[in-house]
Design an enzyme around this catalytic site. Structure first.
Site, mmCIF file in Angstrom:
data_model
loop_
_atom_site.group_PDB
_atom_site.id
_atom_site.type_symbol
_atom_site.label_atom_id
_atom_site.label_comp_id
_atom_site.label_asym_id
_atom_site.label_seq_id
_atom_site.Cartn_x
_atom_site.Cartn_y
_atom_site.Cartn_z
ATOM 1 N N GLY A 217 0.822 -1.217 0.000
ATOM 2 C CA GLY A 217 0.000 0.000 0.000
ATOM 3 C C GLY A 217 0.844 1.248 0.000
ATOM 4 N N ASN A 218 0.227 2.368 0.265
ATOM 5 C CA ASN A 218 0.970 3.628 0.358
ATOM 6 C C ASN A 218 0.326 4.513 1.420
ATOM 7 O OD1 ASN A 218 -1.021 5.522 -0.963
ATOM 8 N ND2 ASN A 218 -0.764 3.983 -2.576
ATOM 9 N N ARG A 219 0.934 5.678 1.674
ATOM 10 C CA ARG A 219 0.528 6.478 2.830
ATOM 11 C C ARG A 219 -0.573 7.497 2.540
ATOM 12 N NH1 ARG A 219 5.605 9.187 4.109
ATOM 13 N NH2 ARG A 219 4.236 10.495 5.361
ATOM 14 N N SER A 220 -1.172 7.443 1.364
ATOM 15 C CA SER A 220 -2.193 8.451 1.058
ATOM 16 C C SER A 220 -3.415 8.267 1.962
ATOM 17 C CB SER A 220 -2.617 8.314 -0.410
ATOM 18 O OG SER A 220 -3.674 9.198 -0.654
ATOM 19 N N ALA A 284 -3.482 7.856 -4.956
ATOM 20 C CA ALA A 284 -2.163 7.264 -5.157
ATOM 21 C C ALA A 284 -2.406 5.810 -5.571
ATOM 22 C CB ALA A 284 -1.353 7.351 -3.878
#
Ligand code: CTP
Length: 415
Positions: A217-220, A284
């Protein structure tokens, strides 16, 4: 010139509402004032009457000598019901200062005095400028009530930090200064510039499963996308948000489609894009995903290492851009690191066939992912527009101003 109904509640900062009325009239607006009973203990009706040139109302059963008319308007022949007539004519209902008690009543739809009954009957844009002691302001009940009003479309003019009314106290809770409140009123009564326009916004960050419990995943957080969607709705647009794993409060005026993965994002965005006039791709989206996700939880036992084989996902923006109709406006976001951010974003703008790209410098920790503020550059074919550091709501305004400008250009080109 607009008709502003100014609701004044009880609080020491009610004196600033006098200055607000004066500034509004100086700017060419006409103002009527309603006060709650406790507001009259802080500033008398005579002061507001002197400034606005119109009677002040405080009681539902009191006859309005002006019969609901604003200064400059002819009074009707019949005597209408005061709170209905005032809000029917108002272009904006501004409650300044708004006490914790009145905010709680507004959030819950109570109508126990002229000011709150008028609010319930009003369809005009609502502007609320809270003022109270810092502990009352920070109380979860007040915060939840303010959030309810915001999600219903009210403009909240947040209180500032400084010296409070009680001696020696300092904190967040003092009423915003009158010019700032007037600017918020002017923005709220601005024409709904995106009425009838279908705006599709993507928000959040996709998650690509590794196994049944883990993901890449990512931090958005989705804050920027949600701020864009709320601002577009405030401008009258029909807004759909494709939300990837966003756990933020939701507006009743917006339609949300929840997705998890890049593939789901692609499906939902492609479908929404068919009916959209504008796409703002703030999500993102993962560029790669595990090529084979395990159905169950991968066990650690018996392994020294675990290698993930990743395969590319579809570039959603590039794919919808290839199917665009004339007149559709496409805005992307670019997460770039430090120097060269703008030129790299400009390359993305051209490669993906976009009208604008909003560049975030992700090397800074105070802006961008999972923060409330942002500082961006909006790159279009013609120019680079820096947007100064500020809340994401302000950055959203700047992005939508550019969208409106691009739509006007597209109209000219397709005419
Ligand atoms: N984007 C997309 N689909 C993807 C990846 C990105 O639609 N699979 C969109 C993002 O939502 C954003 C824009 O493309 O609006 C640019 O995203 P960014 O990650 O900055 O660019 P990439 O093209 O992925 O390039 P790189 O990560 O190599 O910088």
């Amino acid at each position: 010139m607009a008709r502003i109904l100014l609701g004044v509640t009880g609080g020491i900062s009610a004196y600033k509402a006098v200055e607000l009325a004066r500034l509004a009239i100086k700017a060419g607006h006409s103002v009527r004032v309603v006060q709650t009973p406790s507001a009259t203990r802080f500033v008398g009706a005579a002061t507001f009457e002197g400034i606005t040139g119109a009677p002040v109302l405080g009681d539902e059963f009191e006859a309005d000598p002006a019969r609901g008319a604003f200064p400059g308007d002819p009074a009707p022949d019949h005597a209408p019901i005061a709170h209905l007539e005032l809000v029917r004519r108002a272009d904006c209902y501004a409650i300044v200062p708004a006490s914790a008690n009145t905010i709680a009543k507004l959030a819950n739809g109570l109508a126990d005095n002229l000011l709150t009954s008028a609010a319930l009957a009003s369809t005009a844009p609502l502007v609320v400028a809270p003022a109270m002691n810092d502990k009352m302001w920070r109380h979860p009940a007040t915060q939840a009530n303010v959030e309810t009003l915001r999600l219903r479309g009210a403009t909240i003019v947040p209180p500032g930090e400084g010296m409070l009314a009680s001696k020696g106290e300092w904190g967040e809770g003092r009423l915003a200064e009158p010019p700032e409140v007037l600017a918020a009123i002017d923005a709220a009564i601005a024409a709904p510039t995106l009425r009838g326009v279908h705006v599709l916004v993507t928000a959040g960050g996709t998650r690509e499963p590794i196994d049944s419990v883990r993901y890449v995943g990512n931090r958005s957080s989705g804050r920027m996308g949600f701020a864009l969607a709320e601002e577009a709705a405030r401008r009258g647009a029909d807004v759909t948000v494709v939300a990837a794993n966003v756990s933020l409060p939701r507006s009743h005026a917006i339609h949300y489609v929840d997705v998890e993965t890049a593939a789901e994002m692609e499906r939902a965005t492609t479908e929404g894009f068919e009916h959209a006039d504008v796409l703002v791709m703030a999500a993102a989206v993962a560029d790669f995903r595990p090529s084979a996700a395990a159905d169950t939880k991968i066990k650690k036992a018996g392994r020294d290492r675990l290698e993930l084989d990743l395969e590319p996902t579809v570039d959603v923006l590039a794919s919808v851009s290839a199917q665009r109709r004339p007149g559709q406006v496409l805005v992307g976001f670019a997460a770039e690191h430090g120097a060269g951010a703008v030129s790299s974003a400009r390359e993305k703008l051209q490669r993906k066939g976009l009208d604008a790209i909003v560049v975030n410098d992700i090397s800074r920790s105070d802006i961008g992912f999972d923060t409330d503020a942002n500082e961006v550059t909006i790159v279009t074919a013609g120019d680079d527009q820096p947007v100064p550091f500020g809340p994401k709501a302000e950055v959203a305004c700047a992005v939508l101003d550019v969208v409106e400008r691009l739509r006007r250009t597209a109209d000219i080109e397709t005419a």
